[in-house]
Design an enzyme around this catalytic site. Sequence first.
Site, PDB file in Angstrom:
ATOM      1  N   SER A 119       3.138 -52.605 -46.529  1.00  0.00           N
ATOM      2  CA  SER A 119       3.955 -53.425 -45.782  1.00  0.00           C
ATOM      3  C   SER A 119       4.157 -54.844 -46.416  1.00  0.00           C
ATOM      4  O   SER A 119       3.459 -54.982 -47.363  1.00  0.00           O
ATOM      5  CB  SER A 119       3.317 -53.715 -44.516  1.00  0.00           C
ATOM      6  OG  SER A 119       3.995 -54.884 -44.005  1.00  0.00           O
ATOM      7  N   TYR A 145      -3.935 -57.120 -40.325  1.00  0.00           N
ATOM      8  CA  TYR A 145      -3.106 -56.128 -40.853  1.00  0.00           C
ATOM      9  C   TYR A 145      -2.641 -56.490 -42.337  1.00  0.00           C
ATOM     10  O   TYR A 145      -2.872 -55.540 -43.016  1.00  0.00           O
ATOM     11  CB  TYR A 145      -1.895 -56.111 -39.836  1.00  0.00           C
ATOM     12  CG  TYR A 145      -0.806 -55.343 -40.227  1.00  0.00           C
ATOM     13  CD1 TYR A 145      -0.670 -53.720 -39.992  1.00  0.00           C
ATOM     14  CD2 TYR A 145       0.632 -55.660 -40.914  1.00  0.00           C
ATOM     15  CE1 TYR A 145       0.337 -52.970 -40.016  1.00  0.00           C
ATOM     16  CE2 TYR A 145       1.730 -54.671 -41.094  1.00  0.00           C
ATOM     17  CZ  TYR A 145       1.417 -53.246 -40.647  1.00  0.00           C
ATOM     18  OH  TYR A 145       2.384 -52.482 -41.076  1.00  0.00           O
ATOM     19  N   ASN A 147       0.615 -42.433 -44.136  1.00  0.00           N
ATOM     20  CA  ASN A 147       1.544 -43.552 -43.619  1.00  0.00           C
ATOM     21  C   ASN A 147       0.931 -44.103 -41.833  1.00  0.00           C
ATOM     22  O   ASN A 147       1.364 -45.094 -41.840  1.00  0.00           O
ATOM     23  CB  ASN A 147       2.804 -42.373 -43.192  1.00  0.00           C
ATOM     24  CG  ASN A 147       3.678 -43.077 -42.000  1.00  0.00           C
ATOM     25  OD1 ASN A 147       4.573 -44.017 -42.362  1.00  0.00           O
ATOM     26  ND2 ASN A 147       3.379 -42.423 -40.884  1.00  0.00           N
TER      27      ASN A 147
HETATM   28  P1  NAP Z   1       4.880 -45.940 -35.443  1.00  0.00           P
HETATM   29  O1  NAP Z   1       6.187 -45.224 -34.876  1.00  0.00           O
HETATM   30  O2  NAP Z   1       3.873 -46.656 -34.279  1.00  0.00           O
HETATM   31  O3  NAP Z   1       3.954 -44.636 -36.135  1.00  0.00           O
HETATM   32  C1  NAP Z   1       2.418 -45.103 -36.420  1.00  0.00           C
HETATM   33  C2  NAP Z   1       1.961 -43.626 -36.639  1.00  0.00           C
HETATM   34  O4  NAP Z   1       0.348 -43.918 -36.826  1.00  0.00           O
HETATM   35  C3  NAP Z   1       1.892 -42.564 -35.524  1.00  0.00           C
HETATM   36  O5  NAP Z   1       2.355 -41.392 -35.865  1.00  0.00           O
HETATM   37  C4  NAP Z   1       0.586 -42.680 -34.799  1.00  0.00           C
HETATM   38  O6  NAP Z   1       0.199 -41.546 -34.342  1.00  0.00           O
HETATM   39  C5  NAP Z   1      -0.304 -42.873 -35.996  1.00  0.00           C
HETATM   40  N1  NAP Z   1      -1.517 -43.513 -35.631  1.00  0.00           N
HETATM   41  C6  NAP Z   1      -1.606 -44.612 -34.796  1.00  0.00           C
HETATM   42  N2  NAP Z   1      -3.017 -44.916 -34.454  1.00  0.00           N
HETATM   43  C7  NAP Z   1      -3.740 -43.765 -35.075  1.00  0.00           C
HETATM   44  C8  NAP Z   1      -5.058 -43.520 -35.265  1.00  0.00           C
HETATM   45  N3  NAP Z   1      -6.019 -44.431 -34.323  1.00  0.00           N
HETATM   46  N4  NAP Z   1      -5.395 -42.450 -35.928  1.00  0.00           N
HETATM   47  C9  NAP Z   1      -4.407 -41.583 -36.623  1.00  0.00           C
HETATM   48  N5  NAP Z   1      -3.356 -41.910 -36.743  1.00  0.00           N
HETATM   49  C10 NAP Z   1      -2.700 -43.019 -35.738  1.00  0.00           C
HETATM   50  O7  NAP Z   1       5.012 -46.888 -36.493  1.00  0.00           O
HETATM   51  P2  NAP Z   1       6.015 -46.987 -37.940  1.00  0.00           P
HETATM   52  O8  NAP Z   1       6.592 -48.127 -37.910  1.00  0.00           O
HETATM   53  O9  NAP Z   1       6.482 -45.615 -38.171  1.00  0.00           O
HETATM   54  O10 NAP Z   1       4.491 -47.061 -39.043  1.00  0.00           O
HETATM   55  C11 NAP Z   1       4.448 -46.083 -40.151  1.00  0.00           C
HETATM   56  C12 NAP Z   1       3.823 -46.934 -41.141  1.00  0.00           C
HETATM   57  O11 NAP Z   1       4.836 -47.890 -41.615  1.00  0.00           O
HETATM   58  C13 NAP Z   1       2.655 -47.822 -40.728  1.00  0.00           C
HETATM   59  O12 NAP Z   1       1.419 -47.770 -41.681  1.00  0.00           O
HETATM   60  C14 NAP Z   1       3.090 -49.151 -40.785  1.00  0.00           C
HETATM   61  O13 NAP Z   1       2.079 -50.084 -40.903  1.00  0.00           O
HETATM   62  C15 NAP Z   1       4.182 -49.161 -41.911  1.00  0.00           C
HETATM   63  N6  NAP Z   1       5.123 -50.229 -41.453  1.00  0.00           N
HETATM   64  C16 NAP Z   1       6.142 -50.409 -40.493  1.00  0.00           C
HETATM   65  C17 NAP Z   1       6.907 -51.310 -40.406  1.00  0.00           C
HETATM   66  C18 NAP Z   1       7.734 -51.351 -39.447  1.00  0.00           C
HETATM   67  O14 NAP Z   1       8.674 -52.300 -39.290  1.00  0.00           O
HETATM   68  N7  NAP Z   1       8.026 -50.361 -38.617  1.00  0.00           N
HETATM   69  C19 NAP Z   1       6.926 -52.145 -41.569  1.00  0.00           C
HETATM   70  C20 NAP Z   1       6.114 -52.121 -42.578  1.00  0.00           C
HETATM   71  C21 NAP Z   1       5.114 -51.239 -42.729  1.00  0.00           C
HETATM   72  P3  NAP Z   1       0.129 -41.406 -32.609  1.00  0.00           P
HETATM   73  O15 NAP Z   1       1.455 -41.784 -32.036  1.00  0.00           O
HETATM   74  O16 NAP Z   1       0.101 -39.867 -32.297  1.00  0.00           O
HETATM   75  O17 NAP Z   1      -1.090 -41.998 -32.034  1.00  0.00           O
END
Ligand code: NAP
Length: 251
Positions: free
Chosen positions: A147, A160, A96
Site C-alpha cells: 500500500s 498497517y 492480497n
Molecule cells: P477488502 O475488500 O476488505 O478485501 C480484503 C480481503 O482480505 C477479503 O477477501 C477478506 O476476506 C480478506 N481477509 C480479511 N481478514 C482476513 C483474515 N483474518 N484472514 C484471511 N483473509 C482475510 O479490501 P481490498 O481493498 O480489496 O484490499 C485488498 C488488499 O489491498 C489488502 O491487502 C489491502 O491492504 C490492500 N490495499 C487496499 C487499498 C484500498 O484503498 N482499498 C489501498 C491500498 C492497499 P473476508 O471478507 O472473506 O473476510
Amino acid sequence: MGSIHWNFKGDHVLVTGGSTGIGRETVVKLARAGAVVHFTYSRSGEAARQLVEQLASEGHTVNELQCDFSSAADIQRLTERLTDRQACPIDMIVNNAGVTADSSLYNMSDEQWDYVYQVNLRALFQLSRSMVKHLAVNRGTMVNITSVSGQIGMAGQANYSASKAGIIGFSKALAKELGPLGVRVNCVAPGYIETPMTEEMTQDRRRRLAQSTCLRRFGTSAEVADLILFLLSEHSAYITGEVIGISGGLV
Ligand code: NAP
C-alpha cells in the site's frame, strides 16, 4: 475503454482474500483468462460461494478455500489442501488478503497491532514458506499487495503502515532469494481504491482524499487487478523485486 486480453491458460493461481474488492476482481479476470483459480476467504462465505457459482456458470474452474489468516493452524490446513503428496500445481500466488485496525498510536492496543501484523505480514511469511519450493519447481511468480501507506506512512495507521512496509522488504528479499531459480516477486502498492475497505469512509473524507490525488478520484479494483495480471504474466518477464504504485499520482 476496452479490457485487456489476458491469457493464463494452463496456469494455477492462488489468490488470498479473493472474496471481495481487489482480490475478487483479480479472481474474475484470471478465471476469464483461462487460469484455474484457487482463492481464500475468511468471513465472506456467501460472497465466495456466489463468486464460484457465477464463474462456474461461465465454464471456469474456481475453487474457494476458507482460511483465517489470524490462525496458524488454518494456514497449515490451507497449504495441506493445496499440496498433494509434495506435488502442487500452483505456479502463481497473489498475496492480497489484508486488514486495517486504525487508531492513533497513543490509543493503539496490543491486539490492534498483533491482528494487523499477523494477517498482513506474518501470514504472508507462513504461507510463502510453505509454497516457496513449489513456486521454485514451477518457476512461478508472486505478487504481493502492499500500500502507499507502507511507502509514505499514514496517520492513524502505524500498525498497517508498518505491516505494508514489511511486505515490501519481505518481497525484495524473496526476489533476491528466488530470482536465480527463475521465480519473480513483485509488489503492487495501491492508493485509494473503491472497495469494502474504503466504503466506510464518510463522503466528505472520500472527497478530500480524492482531491489529494493528481487524478482527483479513487481507483477501481479492475484497474488494480489489471496491474496484478500484468505482473503475473510473461509481459513482465524482466521485472522482479519492484514496487509498482497505482495511486492516481498520490505518492
Ligand atoms: P477488502 O475488500 O476488505 O478485501 C480484503 C480481503 O482480505 C477479503 O477477501 C477478506 O476476506 C480478506 N481477509 C480479511 N481478514 C482476513 C483474515 N483474518 N484472514 C484471511 N483473509 C482475510 O479490501 P481490498 O481493498 O480489496 O484490499 C485488498 C488488499 O489491498 C489488502 O491487502 C489491502 O491492504 C490492500 N490495499 C487496499 C487499498 C484500498 O484503498 N482499498 C489501498 C491500498 C492497499 P473476508 O471478507 O472473506 O473476510
